[in-house]
Design an enzyme around this catalytic site. Structure first.
Site: not given
Ligand code: PGA
Length: 229
Positions: A103, A152, A212
């Site tokens: 990640h 991401e 989130g």
């Molecule tokens: P987020 O996180 O939905 O809070 O933007 C997404 C991620 O960590 O890929």
């Protein structure tokens, strides 16, 4: 998404929730689900909590028929044994059949390298845990034994500004074109109940990775509902 592969919804709790809060989340989420179960015949819902919540959530889920799978946020790149603080794939394999690997937050704050990430993937695969390998662009290295990849972009994470479904589709297509072993590319970065349907519509995008939006039971449930309909 018309493909035969399931659409992945991978909730990532990150470094959040006490055990009491995790229990409360489950009570509310399972109540919503029981009241009106989403049709998820073509969807795989995976929740990635911190290690401390795994066993409890595993037990709670098993008391119901709710088809929620558990995943890890990270896995050790070492074998089991004298590696203080590490949780190995062998230790977790009975509770989690998926794991995030690399990640962007781990690459940034823990400085994980491609070599370390490759070892994590190897250990996960060896114990039947499916790695969900996270990259921030189509140029990044992907180990050859990864079938599932998460795109991401850092600028979209936790910002409320997601990448467009059109661009995410392009990146997903490029990743699949250059890695024949990759079957599924999912998108992460500010995915919500309100915008998830647009990603479902893109045939190249095989799932989403909400952070989130997985933290509150109602928003995660609504996200699943909106992806299913
Ligand atoms: P987020 O996180 O939905 O809070 O933007 C997404 C991620 O960590 O890929």
């Amino acid at each position: 998404c018309m493909s035969a592969l399931p659409f992945y919804i991978v909730g990532n709790w990150k470094s959040n929730k006490t055990v009491a809060e995790a229990v409360l989340w489950w009570q509310e989420f399972s109540a919503l689900w029981r009241k009106s179960p989403p049709d998820i015949s073509h969807i795989k819902v995976i929740l990635c909590p911190a290690f401390i919540h795994l066993q409890l959530l595993d037990s709670l889920i098993k008391l119901t028929t709710i088809p929620l799978h558990l995943g890890l946020q990270d896995v050790s790149g070492f074998p089991g044994g004298a590696y203080t603080g590490q949780v190995s794939a062998q230790m977790a394999k009975d509770m989690a059949h998926f794991t995030l690997v690399g990640h962007s937050e781990r690459r940034k704050y823990v400085k994980e390298t491609d070599v370390e990430l490759g070892a994590k993937v190897n250990h996960a695969v060896a114990f039947g845990i499916e790695p969900i390998y996270c990259v921030q662009s189509e140029e990044m290295t992907i180990p050859s034994n990864c079938q599932t990849v998460a795109y991401e972009p850092v600028w979209a994470i936790g910002t409320g500004t997601p990448d467009t479904p059109q661009n995410a589709r392009k990146v997903a297509g490029a990743i699949k074109a250059s890695h024949s072993e990759v079957k599924t590319v999912i998108y992460g970065g500010s995915v919500t109940a309100q915008n998830v349907a647009a990603y479902v519509e893109e045939s190249q995008i095989g799932g989403v990775l909400p952070g989130g939006a997985s933290l509150t039971p109602l928003s995660f449930y609504q996200l699943i509902l909106n992806a299913a309909s």
